[in-house]
Write a protein that holds these residues in place. Structure first.
Motif, PDB file in Angstrom:
ATOM      1  N   MET A   1       0.863  -1.177   0.000  1.00 24.82           N
ATOM      2  CA  MET A   1       0.000   0.000   0.000  1.00 24.82           C
ATOM      3  C   MET A   1       0.902   1.230   0.000  1.00 24.82           C
ATOM      4  SD  MET A   1      -2.985   1.270   2.693  1.00 24.82           S
ATOM      5  CE  MET A   1      -3.943  -0.222   2.525  1.00 24.82           C
ATOM      6  N   VAL A   2       0.632   2.168  -0.900  1.00 23.01           N
ATOM      7  CA  VAL A   2       1.468   3.361  -1.012  1.00 23.01           C
ATOM      8  C   VAL A   2       0.569   4.599  -1.015  1.00 23.01           C
ATOM      9  CG1 VAL A   2       1.507   3.121  -3.536  1.00 23.01           C
ATOM     10  CG2 VAL A   2       3.213   4.545  -2.397  1.00 23.01           C
TER      11      VAL A   2
ATOM     12  N   PHE B   1       3.931   0.886   2.607  1.00 16.62           N
ATOM     13  CA  PHE B   1       3.774  -0.178   3.596  1.00 16.62           C
ATOM     14  C   PHE B   1       3.946  -1.498   2.880  1.00 16.62           C
ATOM     15  CE2 PHE B   1       1.243  -3.493   5.604  1.00 16.62           C
ATOM     16  CZ  PHE B   1       1.755  -3.466   6.894  1.00 16.62           C
ATOM     17  N   LEU B   2       4.790  -2.383   3.425  1.00 17.11           N
ATOM     18  CA  LEU B   2       5.122  -3.664   2.793  1.00 17.11           C
ATOM     19  C   LEU B   2       5.028  -4.774   3.826  1.00 17.11           C
ATOM     20  CD1 LEU B   2       6.347  -5.492   0.565  1.00 17.11           C
ATOM     21  CD2 LEU B   2       8.606  -4.703   1.307  1.00 17.11           C
ATOM     22  N   GLN B   3       4.280  -5.821   3.491  1.00 16.92           N
ATOM     23  CA  GLN B   3       4.178  -6.984   4.366  1.00 16.92           C
ATOM     24  C   GLN B   3       4.036  -8.230   3.489  1.00 16.92           C
ATOM     25  OE1 GLN B   3       4.484  -6.491   7.548  1.00 16.92           O
ATOM     26  NE2 GLN B   3       3.936  -8.396   8.546  1.00 16.92           N
ATOM     27  N   PHE B   4       4.755  -9.292   3.843  1.00 15.13           N
ATOM     28  CA  PHE B   4       4.723 -10.531   3.073  1.00 15.13           C
ATOM     29  C   PHE B   4       3.812 -11.549   3.754  1.00 15.13           C
ATOM     30  CE2 PHE B   4       8.623  -8.554   1.652  1.00 15.13           C
ATOM     31  CZ  PHE B   4       8.655  -8.849   0.296  1.00 15.13           C
ATOM     32  N   TYR B   5       3.041 -12.263   2.913  1.00 20.14           N
ATOM     33  CA  TYR B   5       2.153 -13.324   3.371  1.00 20.14           C
ATOM     34  C   TYR B   5       2.349 -14.552   2.479  1.00 20.14           C
ATOM     35  CZ  TYR B   5      -0.146  -9.520   5.907  1.00 20.14           C
ATOM     36  OH  TYR B   5      -0.402  -8.454   6.727  1.00 20.14           O
ATOM     37  N   LEU B   6       1.745 -15.675   2.917  1.00 20.99           N
ATOM     38  CA  LEU B   6       1.916 -16.938   2.191  1.00 20.99           C
ATOM     39  C   LEU B   6       0.785 -17.224   1.228  1.00 20.99           C
ATOM     40  CD1 LEU B   6       3.351 -19.139   5.067  1.00 20.99           C
ATOM     41  CD2 LEU B   6       4.583 -17.996   3.227  1.00 20.99           C
TER      42      LEU B   6
ATOM     43  N   GLU C   1      -8.325 -12.981   4.150  1.00 23.05           N
ATOM     44  CA  GLU C   1      -7.882 -12.680   5.510  1.00 23.05           C
ATOM     45  C   GLU C   1      -6.541 -11.943   5.500  1.00 23.05           C
ATOM     46  OE1 GLU C   1     -10.878 -15.745   5.571  1.00 23.05           O
ATOM     47  OE2 GLU C   1      -8.953 -15.644   4.516  1.00 23.05           O
ATOM     48  N   ASN C   2      -5.613 -12.365   4.639  1.00 22.88           N
ATOM     49  CA  ASN C   2      -4.327 -11.665   4.545  1.00 22.88           C
ATOM     50  C   ASN C   2      -4.494 -10.296   3.897  1.00 22.88           C
ATOM     51  OD1 ASN C   2      -2.808 -13.666   5.785  1.00 22.88           O
ATOM     52  ND2 ASN C   2      -2.474 -14.770   3.878  1.00 22.88           N
ATOM     53  N   PHE C   3      -5.438 -10.174   2.983  1.00 26.92           N
ATOM     54  CA  PHE C   3      -5.755  -8.875   2.381  1.00 26.92           C
ATOM     55  C   PHE C   3      -6.209  -7.898   3.466  1.00 26.92           C
ATOM     56  CE2 PHE C   3      -8.557  -6.270  -0.534  1.00 26.92           C
ATOM     57  CZ  PHE C   3      -7.516  -5.758  -1.304  1.00 26.92           C
ATOM     58  N   LEU C   4      -7.059  -8.370   4.368  1.00 31.30           N
ATOM     59  CA  LEU C   4      -7.526  -7.534   5.473  1.00 31.30           C
ATOM     60  C   LEU C   4      -6.387  -7.211   6.440  1.00 31.30           C
ATOM     61  CD1 LEU C   4     -10.885  -9.392   6.238  1.00 31.30           C
ATOM     62  CD2 LEU C   4     -10.583  -7.328   4.858  1.00 31.30           C
ATOM     63  N   ARG C   5      -5.556  -8.216   6.742  1.00 36.36           N
ATOM     64  CA  ARG C   5      -4.431  -7.986   7.655  1.00 36.36           C
ATOM     65  C   ARG C   5      -3.481  -6.930   7.110  1.00 36.36           C
ATOM     66  NH1 ARG C   5      -4.256 -14.260   7.973  1.00 36.36           N
ATOM     67  NH2 ARG C   5      -5.500 -14.677   9.843  1.00 36.36           N
ATOM     68  N   GLY C   6      -3.282  -6.929   5.793  1.00 35.76           N
ATOM     69  CA  GLY C   6      -2.427  -5.911   5.201  1.00 35.76           C
ATOM     70  C   GLY C   6      -2.982  -4.518   5.410  1.00 35.76           C
ATOM     71  N   HIS C   7      -4.284  -4.350   5.233  1.00 35.85           N
ATOM     72  CA  HIS C   7      -4.911  -3.040   5.453  1.00 35.85           C
ATOM     73  C   HIS C   7      -4.735  -2.583   6.900  1.00 35.85           C
ATOM     74  CE1 HIS C   7      -6.915  -3.904   1.627  1.00 35.85           C
ATOM     75  NE2 HIS C   7      -7.302  -2.643   1.591  1.00 35.85           N
TER      76      HIS C   7
END
Length: 412
Positions: free
Chosen positions: A122-123, A131-136, A141-147
């Motif tokens: 997200m920029v 903002f940068l975060q890696f998921y598997l 659920e990971n889309f929401l966690r990134g937000h």
């Protein structure tokens, strides 16, 4: 000149073009394709995207006898060129917009599982804070966690979030009519932002996040070593708070991204609500005959009394909770491997004890049903040194009736 230099005339044309000199026009020799040019030009005018292979077959039907390679070359020269599209430079205000997208960064091996390594990016469109975060995976659920992670890292959020047409955001669209994912709408309602979808095939509208992903590939991920996803995310956070934020701000070259973000954009962001959005995964599972439930490629143990039941798995990235109705019956550390059994020793021991006791009772019941002397046999056997189990199995080659008869002769 090409003949004198011993090189192809195309090389001469290229060198002249690189030097800024006009291309030399040569007299075109007569060709067997010339009689078909009016037909070809008219057809291409009506059907600009018609392939050269189709045009070649149509020309052959009209008597053309030449080869396909020369024909294709001529078609490429005659095909009408589409005018390049010009784009307006999109401007945003501080705190107005952020752009969101996923980036695929190869795979990572965890035990027996080969998992995709996905980067949530997200920029902020004005300051270009990343903002940068890696998921598997890139599930919802990971889309929401990134937000939620981005909003908490920035201590606020912009008024508009712009998405590509990924399934986590846009389920369906017809022109300007867009049906957003209902879970995304719940997230937007919780944080009070406005979700928007970029127009299809309009990369310029979300160019900031695409350039950010390219910047991450070249300046963060390339040549980087990491031990786990957690280690990679720690390095990503350090990079976002260091190298990335100290670069020059494209919107104002006199400022760094750090200065643009903290001085101008962060004060314009929306305030966070009192509680973060719930990002836990919830899934209905069915326990089979064995005391385990399957979740995300792995088996988690449960109490043996809960087999053959419909249960609920409630999980985050660290823990897996298994619930029966409203009662928590098991909790385990989460595994991202494949085919693993994550067990609570108490669950397995309780089942083993239940099975062992059941085996003893079944043997005693069978003997009791055969002879009325069985009860006296068990009571007498308890008073001798030989264990109760051995007392019965010692004479097991005989029938149960003979065993009890032996008892009556020996002890009575």
């Amino acid at each position: 000149m090409p003949t004198q230099l011993g090189i192809h005339h195309g090389v001469v044309d290229r060198v002249l073009a690189q030097a800024g000199l006009p291309k030399v026009e040569r007299t075109r020799l007569a060709s067997i394709i010339d009689p078909y040019l009016p037909f070809i030009i008219e057809t291409l005018h009506e059907f600009p995207r018609l392939t050269a292979a189709r045009l070649y077959e149509m020309a052959k039907q009209r008597g053309f006898r030449g080869g396909s390679s020369q024909f294709r070359q001529r078609i490429s020269e005659l095909r009408p060129r589409q005018l390049p599209e010009a784009y307006l430079r999109l401007k945003t205000l501080p705190g107005e917009q952020a752009q969101v997208d996923w980036g695929h960064f190869s795979h990572i091996q965890i035990g027996n599982a080969k998992r995709p390594l996905m980067a949530f990016v997200m920029v902020l469109s004005w300051s270009r804070q990343i903002f940068l975060q890696f998921y598997l995976n890139q599930q919802m659920e990971n889309f929401l966690r990134g937000h939620v992670g981005a909003f908490e890292a920035w201590q606020g959020l912009p008024k508009i979030l712009l998405y590509d047409n990924l399934k986590s955001a846009v389920l369906e669209r017809q022109g300007q009519a867009i049906r957003f994912h209902p879970t995304l709408l719940d997230l937007a309602s919780h944080y009070r932002f406005n979700p928007r979808a970029a127009a299809p095939a309009r990369g310029n509208e979300k160019g900031r996040v695409e350039r950010a992903i390219r910047y991450i590939r070249d300046n963060f991920f390339a040549g980087r070593h990491y031990q786990s996803v957690e280690d990679l995310n720690r390095q990503a956070n350090d990079w976002c708070q260091g190298v990335s934020i100290d670069r020059r701000c494209p919107e104002n070259a006199d400022l760094t991204v750090r200065e643009a973000f903290f001085l101008q954009e962060q004060p314009s962001l929306l305030a966070l609500p009192d509680t973060p959005f719930n990002t836990r995964e919830q899934k209905q599972v069915k326990a089979s005959k064995t005391p385990y439930v399957r979740f995300d490629l792995n088996d988690y143990s449960i109490p043996h009394q809960q087999v053959q039941k419909q249960l609920t798995v409630n999980a985050c990235l660290k823990r897996v909770r298994i619930i029966d109705g409203e009662t928590l019956i098991a909790e385990h550390p989460r595994s991202f491997g494949k085919g693993e059994q994550i067990e609570n020793e108490q669950h397995i021991n309780a089942l083993w004890l239940a099975k062992t006791n059941a085996k003893i009772h079944r043997g005693q019941d069978r003997l009791s049903q055969v002879s009325p002397l069985a009860k006296s046999f068990y009571n007498r056997a308890l008073n001798v040194v030989t264990p109760l189990g051995k007392s019965a199995t010692k004479y097991w080659p005989f029938s149960l009736t003979k065993t009890c008869a032996w008892y009556s002769v020996t002890f009575l």
